[in-house]
Write a protein that holds these residues in place. Structure first.
Motif, short mmCIF file in Angstrom:
data_model
loop_
_atom_site.label_atom_id
_atom_site.label_comp_id
_atom_site.label_asym_id
_atom_site.label_seq_id
_atom_site.Cartn_x
_atom_site.Cartn_y
_atom_site.Cartn_z
N LEU A 19 27.40 -74.31 97.23
CA LEU A 19 26.78 -75.29 96.34
C LEU A 19 27.37 -75.15 94.96
CD1 LEU A 19 24.56 -77.35 95.51
CD2 LEU A 19 23.01 -75.40 95.22
N ILE A 42 27.33 -80.37 98.42
CA ILE A 42 27.60 -79.07 99.01
C ILE A 42 28.74 -79.21 100.02
CG2 ILE A 42 25.16 -78.43 98.82
CD1 ILE A 42 25.14 -78.50 101.96
N LYS A 89 29.51 -71.51 91.35
CA LYS A 89 29.31 -71.88 92.74
C LYS A 89 28.45 -70.83 93.42
CE LYS A 89 32.72 -73.64 95.03
NZ LYS A 89 34.01 -73.79 95.75
#
Length: 374
Positions: A278, A226, A63
């Motif tokens: 993200l 996201i 991430k």
């Protein structure tokens, strides 16, 4: 042999014996430390006390966290394309408007008068063209005479079209559905192409604009999800990536990305500062090591491996990091033993005194050192 000669010989013999004894004593003292060093019976070479971490593959959610800005879906500052006096304002500040809706009218009286004049001339030339065409068919006039009238009609028609295009600029309309902002003019104000009138924005949806490190450029694509939070609001929102810049910025070495959030309730305002997360492809066999093991250098990042009781330097390529762990994408393999403490005292080839050993997902254990020989 005479007595003086015998005395001299005795003296020489005493001096020679004394010299030999002196050399023997001091040579032995110098050799003792050397022999002690060679024989291994001296003190143990000093070791660096360290804690180590044994590498093993771990599940890891890849991430990226970064910051970004909220942008409106569409935004434009309204200005007049022609100079003139504002004769009417047909909107209320802060309200929704529809595409094509008339917002502002600039004085059009002079343009309308010119248009009326041109339309009258056009009617005159059209009547003349019809008569000339009839005469041409009967061969009462030449083709050249007819062409002159026909050209006058075409010119008048073109002038009308040009004037209508100019007249349309006197009516400022909404270019898209959106919310109108605060107006900067009043009725009677004189405006020109440089005079801002108001702004219109479309905030449903909004765009989330952010950048990620260039090394992840191959891992992000349109459709990726996201999450983001707005400064001052703990609520977490979901959005989808819809566009990625085709190239990496050579100055910042980052890749610009934009996501779209529907913003149906219009609660997220353009210009807001956001924190973005993200999620990239998850890994079941990621290599993670303690962050304190990493040594930043001008040419990259370095760690120390513990091999055969000695410190061995190793350059690595890093990935994502958390508060306690950092991902290694190149330079470390499962089973390697990473030194995590005492790093500042280490040198290439330093002898190690391993105090604690930790494996991934396991508590630390105290290393069993061999008993010292007396």
């Amino acid at each position: 042999m005479s007595k003086p000669v015998k005395s001299i010989l005795i003296l020489v013999a005493v001096v020679a014996v004394g010299y030999l004894l002196y050399s023997k004593i001091f040579a032995g003292e110098d050799a003792a430390p050397a022999a002690s060093g060679r024989g291994g019976g001296g003190p143990m070479v000093q070791r660096v006390a360290v804690d180590v971490f044994v590498v093993s593959p771990s599940a890891y959610q890849n991430k990226i966290t970064t910051t970004g800005t909220v942008l409106p879906n569409e935004e434009v500052e309204l200005r007049s394309e022609i100079a003139g006096r504002v004769t009417s304002i047909n909107f209320k500040e802060g309200t929704r408007v529809q595409k094509g809706q008339l917002l502002v009218t600039v004085n059009d009286a002079e343009l309308r008068a010119q248009l009326q004049k041109l339309e009258s001339n056009q009617k005159l030339y059209r009547d003349m063209e019809e008569r000339q065409r009839t005469l041409l068919k009967k061969e009462y006039i030449s083709a050249q005479e007819y062409d002159q009238v026909s050209n006058q009609l075409a010119t008048a028609t073109a002038d009308i079209q040009a004037l209508k295009a100019t007249l349309a600029k006197a009516y400022i309309r909404a270019p898209f559905d959106g919310v109108i902002g605060l107006r900067q003019v009043s009725e009677g104000s004189y405006v020109s192409a440089t005079t801002p009138i108001t702004r219109i924005v479309d905030i449903s949806p909004v765009k989330i604009d952010f950048a990620i490190p260039g090394r992840y450029s191959q891992q992000v694509k349109a459709g990726d999800k996201i999450t983001f939070t707005v400064e001052g609001n703990p609520k977490v929102y979901d959005a989808s990536v819809y566009a990625v810049q085709p190239g990496i910025d050579p100055t910042t070495r980052t890749l610009q990305v934009r996501a779209l959030f529907d913003n149906k309730n219009e609660e997220v305002k353009p210009g807001a500062f956001v924190s973005v997360a993200l999620s990239l492809q998850n890994s079941d066999d990621a290599i993670l090591i303690p962050t304190e093991s990493i040594i930043p250098e001008a040419t990259g990042h370095k760690i120390y491996l513990a091999k055969n009781g000695k410190a061995v330097p190793q350059m690595v390529k890093i990935g994502q990091r958390s508060e306690t762990l950092i991902q290694i994408v190149e330079g470390v393999a499962p089973g390697d033993t990473i030194i995590r403490s005492g790093i500042m005292q280490l040198r290439d080839g330093s002898n190690l005194n391993i105090r604690k050993v930790q494996k991934a997902d396991e508590p630390e254990t105290t290393a069993q050192q061999p008993a010292a020989k007396e």
